[in-house]
Design a protein around this motif. Structure first.
Motif, PDB file in Angstrom:
ATOM      1  N   ASN A  72       0.831  -1.206   0.000  1.00 39.18           N
ATOM      2  CA  ASN A  72       0.000   0.000   0.000  1.00 39.18           C
ATOM      3  C   ASN A  72       0.865   1.257   0.000  1.00 39.18           C
ATOM      4  O   ASN A  72       0.621   2.199  -0.756  1.00 39.18           O
ATOM      5  N   GLU A  73       1.886   1.273   0.841  1.00 37.52           N
ATOM      6  CA  GLU A  73       2.760   2.448   0.916  1.00 37.52           C
ATOM      7  C   GLU A  73       3.464   2.691  -0.411  1.00 37.52           C
ATOM      8  O   GLU A  73       3.526   3.828  -0.907  1.00 37.52           O
ATOM      9  N   VAL A  74       4.025   1.641  -0.998  1.00 37.12           N
ATOM     10  CA  VAL A  74       4.749   1.799  -2.260  1.00 37.12           C
ATOM     11  C   VAL A  74       3.800   2.254  -3.364  1.00 37.12           C
ATOM     12  O   VAL A  74       4.140   3.121  -4.183  1.00 37.12           O
ATOM     13  N   ALA A  75       2.589   1.704  -3.400  1.00 38.60           N
ATOM     14  CA  ALA A  75       1.607   2.108  -4.404  1.00 38.60           C
ATOM     15  C   ALA A  75       1.283   3.589  -4.285  1.00 38.60           C
ATOM     16  O   ALA A  75       1.186   4.299  -5.297  1.00 38.60           O
ATOM     17  N   ASN A  76       1.132   4.086  -3.065  1.00 40.14           N
ATOM     18  CA  ASN A  76       0.849   5.504  -2.879  1.00 40.14           C
ATOM     19  C   ASN A  76       2.035   6.372  -3.289  1.00 40.14           C
ATOM     20  O   ASN A  76       1.852   7.474  -3.804  1.00 40.14           O
ATOM     21  N   GLY A  77       3.249   5.868  -3.087  1.00 38.77           N
ATOM     22  CA  GLY A  77       4.425   6.619  -3.511  1.00 38.77           C
ATOM     23  C   GLY A  77       4.582   6.684  -5.020  1.00 38.77           C
ATOM     24  O   GLY A  77       5.120   7.647  -5.561  1.00 38.77           O
ATOM     25  N   LEU A  78       4.083   5.658  -5.731  1.00 44.57           N
ATOM     26  CA  LEU A  78       4.226   5.592  -7.191  1.00 44.57           C
ATOM     27  C   LEU A  78       3.023   6.173  -7.934  1.00 44.57           C
ATOM     28  O   LEU A  78       3.106   6.363  -9.158  1.00 44.57           O
ATOM     29  N   ALA A  79       1.923   6.410  -7.248  1.00 43.00           N
ATOM     30  CA  ALA A  79       0.692   6.861  -7.908  1.00 43.00           C
ATOM     31  C   ALA A  79       0.949   8.101  -8.752  1.00 43.00           C
ATOM     32  O   ALA A  79       1.518   9.085  -8.277  1.00 43.00           O
TER      33      ALA A  79
END
Length: 297
Positions: A72-79
């Motif tokens: 979840n954290e990585v996805a939010n960083g890459l969004a």
């Protein structure tokens, strides 16, 4: 051509899960990838590292190695970036890996991460933050909030079982009001699902699809201990949506608050204790910007 890969990993995984990470990284190295490892030290690190990798152009793909919360954290960083998200499942439940059917062997997973075609995915947002799997409040949120991190590291899924038993037989929490603007339900447990599976391979919402646009909100009445136990049995059998006392909303905008106005009460997002009520949840489809691209089989 060598591919630049940044792997962001959560070091709290046990030895066997860490071995999985090492094996997949070695498989990518054999395929000619240049792999950079970044270790998180606390909440927020994975999102920060992913955003840095996307902005400085140091990675063609960013891989989250950890549980669903790390992903979840990585996805939010890459969004919103052009850099796709890859996954090495080294968490406790690894629901996203089950949901998309990631390969079991390290060689096959390494090959997928380097050669797979990224796809834009439908997601949800809670209080303006992306989630990939689900948002849970009431029984669900309190269960995750009550988990001892040390017990989770040592005993894995058994920590969730123990926390669940304490929630079932402990003091009941406040009631929730779940509304989509036209319908409202009073309940003790609410889950907004963007995916079918939950807590491992359990089928929470068979009609929800991770790779499709749309959310399903399960409002579980759970007025007493017996009805909560019955709902949990329905979850174990993959029939929670059809159980007595369960209402399903298909709206793309949901508000969850405390029915009696007191709080705060914890909310879990993709398996991590993240917010307190009230929350606003919305569907985020592939036509909107920013977007998230995921390497999937």
């Amino acid at each position: 051509m060598r591919r630049a890969v940044t792997v962001i990993y959560n070091p709290t995984a046990g030895w066997r899960r860490r071995r999985k990470l090492i094996d997949v990284v070695e498989a990518m190295n054999r395929e000619g990838a240049t792999v950079t490892l970044r270790e998180t030290t606390g909440p927020g690190d994975a999102e920060l590292f992913a955003r840095e990798a996307a902005l400085d152009g140091s990675a063609e793909i960013v891989v989250a190695a950890g549980g669903d919360g790390t992903i979840n954290e990585v996805a939010n960083g890459l969004a919103g970036s052009e850099v796709p998200l890859g996954v090495i499942p080294t968490g406790t439940a690894n629901v996203l890996a089950i949901e998309i059917g990631l390969p079991k062997t390290s060689e096959a997973l390494g090959a997928l991460l380097l050669n797979g075609q990224p796809r834009q995915i439908g997601a949800g947002r809670v209080n303006k933050r992306f989630f990939l799997l689900w948002v849970g409040a009431g029984f669900d949120g309190r269960l995750v909030h009550a988990i001892d991190p040390a017990m989770k590291r040592r005993f894995g899924k058994l920590a969730f079982v123990w926390a669940g038993i304490k929630q079932v037989f402990g003091r009941s929490g406040p009631r929730l009001e779940v509304s989509d603007g036209s319908q409202s339900y009073d309940c003790g447990w609410a889950v907004v699902a963007n995916a079918e599976h939950y807590a491992g391979a359990y089928s929470l919402a068979p009609s929800a699809r991770f790779d499709a646009v749309g959310l399903k909100t399960l409002c579980v009445s759970a007025r007493n201990r017996a009805s909560l136990v019955l709902a949990l049995l329905g979850l174990a059998l993959g029939r929670l949506e059809k159980m007595p006392g369960v209402n399903v909303l298909t709206s793309d905008a949901i508000t969850i608050r405390l029915a009696d106005g007191y709080g705060p009460d914890p909310v879990q997002v993709d398996g991590d204790d993240m917010f307190t009520l009230p929350i606003e949840v919305e569907c985020w489809d592939v036509s909107k910007s920013p977007q998230i691209r995921l390497v999937m089989p």
